[in-house]
Design a protein around this motif. Sequence first.
Motif, PDB file in Angstrom:
ATOM      1  N   LEU A 275      72.674  -5.767  33.659  1.00 52.07           N
ATOM      2  CA  LEU A 275      72.259  -7.219  33.760  1.00 52.07           C
ATOM      3  C   LEU A 275      70.685  -7.223  33.858  1.00 52.07           C
ATOM      4  CD1 LEU A 275      74.860  -9.204  36.230  1.00 52.07           C
ATOM      5  CD2 LEU A 275      74.894  -8.509  33.536  1.00 52.07           C
ATOM      6  N   THR A 276      70.047  -6.333  34.509  1.00 50.06           N
ATOM      7  CA  THR A 276      68.507  -5.954  34.674  1.00 50.06           C
ATOM      8  C   THR A 276      68.014  -5.963  33.245  1.00 50.06           C
ATOM      9  OG1 THR A 276      68.772  -5.062  36.837  1.00 50.06           O
ATOM     10  CG2 THR A 276      66.641  -4.669  35.533  1.00 50.06           C
ATOM     11  N   ASP A 277      68.610  -5.218  32.366  1.00 44.78           N
ATOM     12  CA  ASP A 277      68.340  -4.998  30.824  1.00 44.78           C
ATOM     13  C   ASP A 277      68.267  -6.348  30.327  1.00 44.78           C
ATOM     14  OD1 ASP A 277      67.210  -2.391  30.863  1.00 44.78           O
ATOM     15  OD2 ASP A 277      69.196  -1.593  30.000  1.00 44.78           O
ATOM     16  N   LEU A 278      69.304  -6.998  30.477  1.00 45.33           N
ATOM     17  CA  LEU A 278      69.762  -8.478  29.748  1.00 45.33           C
ATOM     18  C   LEU A 278      68.661  -9.500  30.240  1.00 45.33           C
ATOM     19  CD1 LEU A 278      73.441  -8.468  29.850  1.00 45.33           C
ATOM     20  CD2 LEU A 278      71.888  -8.158  27.830  1.00 45.33           C
ATOM     21  N   LEU A 279      68.347  -9.592  31.709  1.00 40.96           N
ATOM     22  CA  LEU A 279      67.248 -10.465  32.061  1.00 40.96           C
ATOM     23  C   LEU A 279      66.011 -10.154  31.433  1.00 40.96           C
ATOM     24  CD1 LEU A 279      66.395 -12.634  34.102  1.00 40.96           C
ATOM     25  CD2 LEU A 279      66.280 -10.790  35.896  1.00 40.96           C
ATOM     26  N   GLU A 280      65.566  -8.847  31.512  1.00 42.10           N
ATOM     27  CA  GLU A 280      64.273  -8.474  31.034  1.00 42.10           C
ATOM     28  C   GLU A 280      64.184  -8.806  29.608  1.00 42.10           C
ATOM     29  OE1 GLU A 280      64.244  -4.416  32.186  1.00 42.10           O
ATOM     30  OE2 GLU A 280      63.925  -4.894  34.395  1.00 42.10           O
ATOM     31  N   GLU A 281      65.310  -8.747  28.820  1.00 45.23           N
ATOM     32  CA  GLU A 281      65.209  -8.766  27.341  1.00 45.23           C
ATOM     33  C   GLU A 281      65.056 -10.308  27.259  1.00 45.23           C
ATOM     34  OE1 GLU A 281      67.830  -8.244  23.332  1.00 45.23           O
ATOM     35  OE2 GLU A 281      68.411  -7.216  25.168  1.00 45.23           O
ATOM     36  N   SER A 282      65.646 -11.314  27.934  1.00 48.75           N
ATOM     37  CA  SER A 282      65.271 -12.713  27.842  1.00 48.75           C
ATOM     38  C   SER A 282      64.130 -13.162  28.118  1.00 48.75           C
ATOM     39  CB  SER A 282      66.441 -13.366  28.735  1.00 48.75           C
ATOM     40  OG  SER A 282      65.970 -13.409  30.048  1.00 48.75           O
ATOM     41  N   ALA A 283      63.171 -12.451  28.892  1.00 46.50           N
ATOM     42  CA  ALA A 283      62.123 -13.050  29.360  1.00 46.50           C
ATOM     43  C   ALA A 283      60.785 -12.893  28.743  1.00 46.50           C
ATOM     44  CB  ALA A 283      61.970 -12.606  30.965  1.00 46.50           C
ATOM     45  N   GLU A 284      59.976 -13.797  28.743  1.00 49.95           N
ATOM     46  CA  GLU A 284      58.761 -13.358  28.079  1.00 49.95           C
ATOM     47  C   GLU A 284      57.768 -12.982  28.711  1.00 49.95           C
ATOM     48  OE1 GLU A 284      57.643 -17.262  26.282  1.00 49.95           O
ATOM     49  OE2 GLU A 284      59.688 -17.412  25.015  1.00 49.95           O
TER      50      GLU A 284
ATOM     51  N   VAL B 223      58.866  -4.304  30.991  1.00 49.91           N
ATOM     52  CA  VAL B 223      58.369  -4.767  32.535  1.00 49.91           C
ATOM     53  C   VAL B 223      57.586  -3.849  32.922  1.00 49.91           C
ATOM     54  CG1 VAL B 223      59.460  -4.881  34.841  1.00 49.91           C
ATOM     55  CG2 VAL B 223      60.838  -5.684  32.903  1.00 49.91           C
ATOM     56  N   GLY B 224      57.477  -2.597  32.624  1.00 49.40           N
ATOM     57  CA  GLY B 224      56.414  -1.656  33.161  1.00 49.40           C
ATOM     58  C   GLY B 224      54.896  -1.952  32.599  1.00 49.40           C
ATOM     59  N   ARG B 225      54.910  -2.393  31.384  1.00 49.51           N
ATOM     60  CA  ARG B 225      53.752  -2.995  30.760  1.00 49.51           C
ATOM     61  C   ARG B 225      53.165  -4.223  31.195  1.00 49.51           C
ATOM     62  NH1 ARG B 225      50.888  -1.635  26.103  1.00 49.51           N
ATOM     63  NH2 ARG B 225      49.866  -3.454  25.140  1.00 49.51           N
ATOM     64  N   ALA B 226      54.178  -5.157  31.449  1.00 51.51           N
ATOM     65  CA  ALA B 226      54.024  -6.269  32.170  1.00 51.51           C
ATOM     66  C   ALA B 226      53.320  -6.076  33.637  1.00 51.51           C
ATOM     67  CB  ALA B 226      55.126  -7.235  32.124  1.00 51.51           C
ATOM     68  N   GLY B 227      53.948  -5.165  34.355  1.00 54.43           N
ATOM     69  CA  GLY B 227      53.223  -4.807  35.640  1.00 54.43           C
ATOM     70  C   GLY B 227      51.868  -4.169  35.491  1.00 54.43           C
ATOM     71  N   GLU B 228      51.639  -3.364  34.723  1.00 52.71           N
ATOM     72  CA  GLU B 228      50.380  -2.817  34.547  1.00 52.71           C
ATOM     73  C   GLU B 228      49.398  -3.941  33.938  1.00 52.71           C
ATOM     74  OE1 GLU B 228      50.653   0.478  31.817  1.00 52.71           O
ATOM     75  OE2 GLU B 228      52.442   1.512  33.182  1.00 52.71           O
ATOM     76  N   GLN B 229      49.912  -4.774  33.089  1.00 50.01           N
ATOM     77  CA  GLN B 229      48.803  -5.748  32.756  1.00 50.01           C
ATOM     78  C   GLN B 229      48.212  -6.534  33.750  1.00 50.01           C
ATOM     79  OE1 GLN B 229      49.361  -8.049  28.933  1.00 50.01           O
ATOM     80  NE2 GLN B 229      50.042  -9.649  30.329  1.00 50.01           N
TER      81      GLN B 229
ATOM     82  N   LEU C 267      57.617 -10.121  35.087  1.00 47.59           N
ATOM     83  CA  LEU C 267      57.558 -11.068  34.199  1.00 47.59           C
ATOM     84  C   LEU C 267      57.237 -12.495  34.511  1.00 47.59           C
ATOM     85  CD1 LEU C 267      60.477  -9.493  31.988  1.00 47.59           C
ATOM     86  CD2 LEU C 267      57.898  -9.331  31.841  1.00 47.59           C
ATOM     87  N   LYS C 268      56.871 -12.717  35.730  1.00 45.91           N
ATOM     88  CA  LYS C 268      56.562 -13.969  36.221  1.00 45.91           C
ATOM     89  C   LYS C 268      54.678 -14.086  36.091  1.00 45.91           C
ATOM     90  CE  LYS C 268      60.086 -16.116  37.850  1.00 45.91           C
ATOM     91  NZ  LYS C 268      60.748 -17.698  37.301  1.00 45.91           N
ATOM     92  N   ALA C 269      54.303 -15.454  35.906  1.00 45.92           N
ATOM     93  CA  ALA C 269      53.124 -15.779  35.878  1.00 45.92           C
ATOM     94  C   ALA C 269      52.288 -15.259  37.156  1.00 45.92           C
ATOM     95  CB  ALA C 269      52.521 -17.063  35.367  1.00 45.92           C
TER      96      ALA C 269
END
Length: 385
Positions: free
Chosen positions: A202-211, A252-258, A345-347
Amino acid sequence: MLREALLNIVGSYPDYRALQTVNKAAPLYRVVIETVPSLLEDLLSDTSHILFEGSTGRGNITSAPWIATFDERVTTSATKGFYPVYLYSTDLKRLFLSLAFGTTQFTEFYGNNARAFKKIEDAAKRFYAIQAAAFPKNWQVGPIDLAASSSHKLHRSYEHCAIASVSYQTDDLPTNAQLADDYRAMMSLYRMLVESPLTPSLTDLLEESAETPKADELVPVVTAFVPRPAPSKTGSSRGGGNNRRSAQSQKVGRAGEQAVLAYEKKKLIDAGREDLAAKVVWEDEKANYPGWDISSFEVSGAPICIEVKSTTGNTITNVELTANEWRAAENEGKKYKIYLVTKALKASPIIEVLEDPCAYVSQGQLKIETAVFKLSLCKDPNSPS
């Protein structure tokens, strides 16, 4: 027999529901909580890892009951993982044996709203698409009709999280033999999905769904690290798949680094150190692997080495460090920091700063342990033979 117990629920639930609050002394309560789960257990020759749970609500009685079967390797709770579940429509006219999943991760991320329901439905479709060949061709795929109105938020989420289902009209339930065959077929599928490396979490599915948020929209919130209490020993909720190494986890890792990069640059610019902000390096972007992700500075000008660990969830209870990362932590000492990014993946992600992890370990506040062993398949050059 199973058929009679399921019909008993249909006939008795309206009067029970009128009580408004859960009554454990009511005969209907015992049918949902004990009788049907026991009958389902009797249908299986192998119940290893299997748990059964029925519910009429917690506190307030729900519009319709459910009876679920959990494989503890995936979940022990209806809010997590995926599992077979009997779902009655709120008007009690339909009964579904569904393979469904817990929606809490999605509603926590998106809110309990139409957008979340759409994301949940898309995730169910994605789950089915990945393992479509395993499902019987005559099952209903996708959303089910539980006659849920806008006031039935739980049942609306149940409608959208159905991956595939067998549907029945409660005024025309099939024979006990057919009900038993359908349940065993569902459980055979469930066990296969639990054990399959292709099954998404479910974590994969959630992460895939988020921009991924845009860099200029990020407003990170930074806090100091606080050691967590010892975890309770409960069942896993992994939901299948090796999600920490998936393509979605890389997202998600890339988003965290960003998010960390944006925070570090703003920190320095706000302190009047534009010169240092211009020198902050996102090491991975430059294909550098020094043992950390971002090279930055304190406002004093002292260099710092930042390793970023990220999740879409609300907390991180442990992290995996490579040998290179831990060696860097030992070598850099106080300069080395681990930034724990939640809601990545949140602002407005949360960044928790763990400074000098080696010091925490040496002081006994945290524990480092070997999680993986690498076995080289080449001959040891130091071997005498």
